[in-house]
Design a protein around this motif. Structure first.
Motif, PDB file in Angstrom:
ATOM      1  N   ASP A 118      42.378  24.071  52.163  1.00 45.90           N
ATOM      2  CA  ASP A 118      41.331  25.027  51.798  1.00 45.90           C
ATOM      3  C   ASP A 118      39.984  24.332  51.620  1.00 45.90           C
ATOM      4  O   ASP A 118      38.947  24.798  52.132  1.00 45.90           O
ATOM      5  CB  ASP A 118      41.736  25.753  50.529  1.00 45.90           C
ATOM      6  N   GLU A 153      34.113  39.928  44.472  1.00 41.85           N
ATOM      7  CA  GLU A 153      35.048  39.295  43.537  1.00 41.85           C
ATOM      8  C   GLU A 153      34.743  39.775  42.127  1.00 41.85           C
ATOM      9  O   GLU A 153      33.604  40.100  41.796  1.00 41.85           O
ATOM     10  CB  GLU A 153      34.949  37.772  43.599  1.00 41.85           C
ATOM     11  N   THR A 423      38.524  40.613  45.880  1.00 38.54           N
ATOM     12  CA  THR A 423      39.345  39.581  45.246  1.00 38.54           C
ATOM     13  C   THR A 423      39.288  39.779  43.736  1.00 38.54           C
ATOM     14  O   THR A 423      38.201  39.794  43.148  1.00 38.54           O
ATOM     15  CB  THR A 423      38.850  38.175  45.600  1.00 38.54           C
ATOM     16  N   ARG A 425      40.504  38.193  40.244  1.00 38.87           N
ATOM     17  CA  ARG A 425      41.048  37.013  39.549  1.00 38.87           C
ATOM     18  C   ARG A 425      41.474  37.451  38.152  1.00 38.87           C
ATOM     19  O   ARG A 425      40.625  37.752  37.305  1.00 38.87           O
ATOM     20  CB  ARG A 425      40.016  35.895  39.491  1.00 38.87           C
ATOM     21  N   TYR A 442      53.296  43.353  37.363  1.00 40.41           N
ATOM     22  CA  TYR A 442      53.259  43.022  38.791  1.00 40.41           C
ATOM     23  C   TYR A 442      54.427  43.668  39.530  1.00 40.41           C
ATOM     24  O   TYR A 442      54.278  44.160  40.646  1.00 40.41           O
ATOM     25  CB  TYR A 442      53.291  41.512  38.966  1.00 40.41           C
ATOM     26  N   ASN A 460      42.961  41.094  47.209  1.00 36.90           N
ATOM     27  CA  ASN A 460      43.551  39.765  47.105  1.00 36.90           C
ATOM     28  C   ASN A 460      43.689  39.433  45.628  1.00 36.90           C
ATOM     29  O   ASN A 460      42.693  39.285  44.915  1.00 36.90           O
ATOM     30  CB  ASN A 460      42.668  38.735  47.819  1.00 36.90           C
ATOM     31  N   LEU A 461      44.928  39.330  45.163  1.00 34.30           N
ATOM     32  CA  LEU A 461      45.208  39.088  43.745  1.00 34.30           C
ATOM     33  C   LEU A 461      45.421  37.602  43.484  1.00 34.30           C
ATOM     34  O   LEU A 461      46.184  36.942  44.193  1.00 34.30           O
ATOM     35  CB  LEU A 461      46.440  39.869  43.306  1.00 34.30           C
ATOM     36  N   GLN A 462      44.756  37.086  42.452  1.00 31.93           N
ATOM     37  CA  GLN A 462      44.943  35.706  42.014  1.00 31.93           C
ATOM     38  C   GLN A 462      45.125  35.715  40.504  1.00 31.93           C
ATOM     39  O   GLN A 462      44.316  36.300  39.778  1.00 31.93           O
ATOM     40  CB  GLN A 462      43.748  34.834  42.416  1.00 31.93           C
ATOM     41  N   TYR A 464      45.645  33.582  36.886  1.00 34.02           N
ATOM     42  CA  TYR A 464      45.405  32.336  36.171  1.00 34.02           C
ATOM     43  C   TYR A 464      45.903  32.506  34.741  1.00 34.02           C
ATOM     44  O   TYR A 464      45.827  33.588  34.163  1.00 34.02           O
ATOM     45  CB  TYR A 464      43.914  31.967  36.174  1.00 34.02           C
ATOM     46  N   PRO A 667      52.668  34.193  42.122  1.00 35.45           N
ATOM     47  CA  PRO A 667      51.967  32.902  42.029  1.00 35.45           C
ATOM     48  C   PRO A 667      50.993  32.894  40.862  1.00 35.45           C
ATOM     49  O   PRO A 667      49.998  33.613  40.849  1.00 35.45           O
ATOM     50  CB  PRO A 667      51.235  32.813  43.373  1.00 35.45           C
ATOM     51  N   ASN A 669      48.444  30.536  38.876  1.00 33.15           N
ATOM     52  CA  ASN A 669      47.711  29.279  38.986  1.00 33.15           C
ATOM     53  C   ASN A 669      47.279  28.815  37.606  1.00 33.15           C
ATOM     54  O   ASN A 669      47.201  29.576  36.652  1.00 33.15           O
ATOM     55  CB  ASN A 669      46.464  29.466  39.863  1.00 33.15           C
TER      56      ASN A 669
END
Length: 676
Positions: A118, A153, A423, A425, A442, A460-462, A464, A667, A669
């Motif tokens: 990346d 985002e 996106t 976050r 989820y 787009n799911l992220q 943390y 996932p 992070n």
């Protein structure tokens, strides 16, 4: 401060950061991450030192890669990329060293190879078109309108209200709101223009003069030049054979037009100025509702208009199901309306001429028609209309709402796939309990997407996770207990830990018998465990053990990074009888199992208690038996069910189900890139 002193000071700070990563720094436990934050602030105060920090970080990364100190790599690489994005200008030679190091990471296992790939792509783009990463970050985080780069985002902070005090929550809300008020779209557009010019022209850019000129411009002119700069930078960043000199020439032409000066190189060389990086769009939430995450994501994709009443939002969302309104795979089609037809379809019933009026209905005919009885009039919610969803899908990359009719003989035109322009976050503040709530949320979101797809193609799911550690009581608190009198099976998901404990609730009828048996056999209850043992050959080997136990603990997160994530670590506390001269005594032994599937059953029909993710709100009582297995992707389960209807071999995956992931992947992070 002289250059030698500056380099020595920055090197000392980086070495202190490495000691913190080793756990040898006194502040590594309570103030973890503060050293990196102060290092970032040090560079923000004097942006001219960015090149010095990048050079030192590259050397330390190369030394860590040669010496196999892999726990240094990802934290240092994140700090390097943050510095590289904000730096006014970095030499091509230094960017080349960063690019070469990122390519070396491709030979390492995950997550190093993933992060290295990346960052290698980003550094290569930055070498060709300096300022691209800064520009894209500001556009997406501030939701600036830009056709060449239409991505958005947003950061959602979800905190556990039981761990954070009210004062801390109020302070976080105040800070996030104040950060958004202090920066306007005009200011952010000026930042993008200034940073792009300085990154491309280096010392040939008069930053002070450019700032003054942009401040005197009307907002419409600032937006015009912002679009020109974005188009020029994105054009160079997307070209395969783009040249850095050509990119600089394009921006120099725009720069000269803005300043109305003949040559940009005629300005005197001045001090390097840094461009601030605006705070991202952050929303802070106390996680008080189970479906709160889904609600916020829906509003992020399609925000409500200003005319909507915020007080009615929670009640409207409670009764709102997007998936039940939209048809399968046609979420952006036009709304269909029912129309009453008076045409019988018989040719002789048609009027003789177009201008001939129709025969009016008499009273009996009027009464014989179907009529609709009166009902309760409900105030429509702004989220309950299909137009609300269609408007949210009409952005760039979405399907058109209407399709022209296809002529016979022509092949159908392929539909353009939806782009993930948003996106989200998701930042979690809490302990293992909030991770369990995330797992439930989820899984529920994936179930909704299985029935009616709406968020997945566009978002787009992220995730943390920031651990918040507090002192927890030994016994679970009394916040909700799951106790079903019918003893029907209940399904639930957990992420980190499952713990069982012997339940002392015994009926008076069997009290005397149970006391005698417990005295002879010792404490605990008799359990039978059926599980599949994990072996190196990955072959299924089913085993059955019977023992007397006081409880067990299952953990899905490995104790170290070398272990695999594909199995459970099960520790069962067994009661062992010991016969000696003084009489009979009992001791405990811990049996350690590694399995993917396990079944636990109480042979005495004595109940036990199950607690998930150390959460007192997720306690099951009166449990006689339980089964634990990997959580399957809901779409896989649905496709598997459909496949089994048309297949004679139920155990074999056929059709599309062969290419779908079986396990539900979540996932999570960390800000260092490694699972903690």
């Amino acid at each position: 401060m002289e250059s030698a002193e500056v380099e020595s000071d920055i090197l000392r700070r980086v070495r202190t950061l490495l000691r913190e990563l080793d756990g040898h720094h006194p502040a590594c436990q309570c103030d973890r991450g503060m050293l990196r934050w102060t290092l970032h602030k040090k560079i923000d105060q004097n942006p001219s030192n960015s090149s010095v920090l990048v050079g030192i970080l590259v050397k330390e990364l190369e030394r860590a890669e040669r010496g196999d100190f892999r726990h240094y790599i990802i934290p240092l690489l994140h700090t390097l990329m943050y510095t590289l994005i904000k730096a006014p200008c970095i030499s091509d030679e230094l960017c080349s060293r960063v690019y070469d190091f990122c390519k070396k990471l491709l030979t390492l296992p995950k997550p190093f190879c993933t992060i290295g790939l990346d960052y290698a792509i980003k550094v290569k783009m930055e070498r060709t078109a300096p300022g691209t990463l800064y520009q894209r970050m500001v556009i997406s985080e501030q939701s600036l309108k830009s056709d060449p780069y239409p991505y958005q985002e947003k950061i959602f902070i979800f905190a556990d209200p039981e761990l954070l005090s009210e004062a801390i929550c109020n302070a976080l809300v105040t800070d996030t709101e104040a950060a958004q008020v202090s920066q306007s779209p005009r200011v952010c557009m000026c930042y993008v223009i200034i940073h792009a010019m300085q990154a491309a022209l280096a010392e040939g850019c008069d930053v002070s003069g450019l700032k003054a000129t942009l401040q005197d411009m009307p907002t419409s002119d600032v937006e015009h030049w912002f679009q020109q700069v974005v188009a020029a930078v994105e054009c160079a960043g997307n070209e395969e054979n783009a040249d850095r000199n050509q990119h600089a020439a394009r921006l120099e032409k725009i720069y000269c037009t803005i300043l109305r000066s003949p040559q940009a190189g005629d300005v005197p060389l001045g001090e390097t100025h840094g461009t601030p990086l605006p705070n991202p769009n952050i929303s802070f939430h106390l996680w008080t509702e189970d479906d709160q995450l889904w609600k916020e994501l829906v509003l992020f994709i399609r925000p409500l208009t200003q005319s909507c009443e915020p007080d009615c939002l929670s009640q409207d969302l409670d009764n709102f199901e997007i998936q039940d309104i939209i048809s399968d795979c046609e979420c952006c089609e036009q709304t269909r309306f029912s129309v009453l037809s008076t045409d019988s379809g018989i040719e002789r019933d048609l009027p003789v001429a177009a201008e001939e009026p129709l025969t009016p209905f008499n009273a009996e005919t009027e009464q014989s028609r179907l009529q609709r009885k009166g009902g309760i009039k409900k105030k429509p919610s702004p989220l309950e209309s299909v137009a609300f969803l269609q408007a949210g899908c009409n952005g760039p990359g979405a399907k058109p709402p209407a399709k022209p009719p296809r002529r016979p003989g022509n092949p159908p035109e392929p539909m353009a796939p939806l782009q993930r322009l948003h996106t989200a976050r998701i930042v979690l503040l809490g302990d293992d309990r909030i991770l369990g709530r995330l797992t439930q949320a989820y899984h529920s979101l994936r179930k909704r997407e299985t029935r009616r797809v709406f968020l997945t193609p566009r978002l787009n799911l992220q995730f943390y996770y920031i651990p918040v550690v507090t002192e927890q009581p030994d016994t679970p608190t009394a916040m909700i207990f799951f106790n079903d009198p019918a003893q029907e099976p209940a399904e639930d998901v957990f992420l980190t830990e499952l713990r069982t404990q012997v339940q002392e609730s015994i009926s008076h009828k069997d009290l005397s018998t149970t006391k005698k048996k417990t005295t002879l056999d010792g404490p605990g209850i008799d359990l039978t465990a059926t599980y599949r043992k994990v072996v190196l050959s990955d072959r299924a080997k089913e085993l059955v053990i019977s023992l007397r136990s006081t409880g067990l603990v299952m953990k899905s997160i490995p104790t170290n990074e070398a272990e695999d994530l594909a199995y459970l670590n099960v520790n069962i506390t067994e009661i062992v009888k010991i016969n000696n001269l003084s009489g009979r005594s009992f001791s405990t032994v811990t049996n350690r199992l590694k399995t993917r599937d396990i079944k636990i059953r109480s042979t005495e029909q004595r109940p036990f208690m199950v607690c998930l993710d150390k959460d007192g709100r997720r306690v099951y009582r009166n449990v006689i038996s339980m089964e634990v297995s990997p959580c399957l992707e809901p779409s896989y389960c649905l496709q598997k069910t459909r496949t089994m209807k048309f297949s004679l071999h139920e155990a074999e995956d056929v059709g599309l189900v062969k290419y779908m992931p079986k396990c539900l992947l979540l996932p999570i992070n960390t800000f260092s890139g490694v699972i903690q």
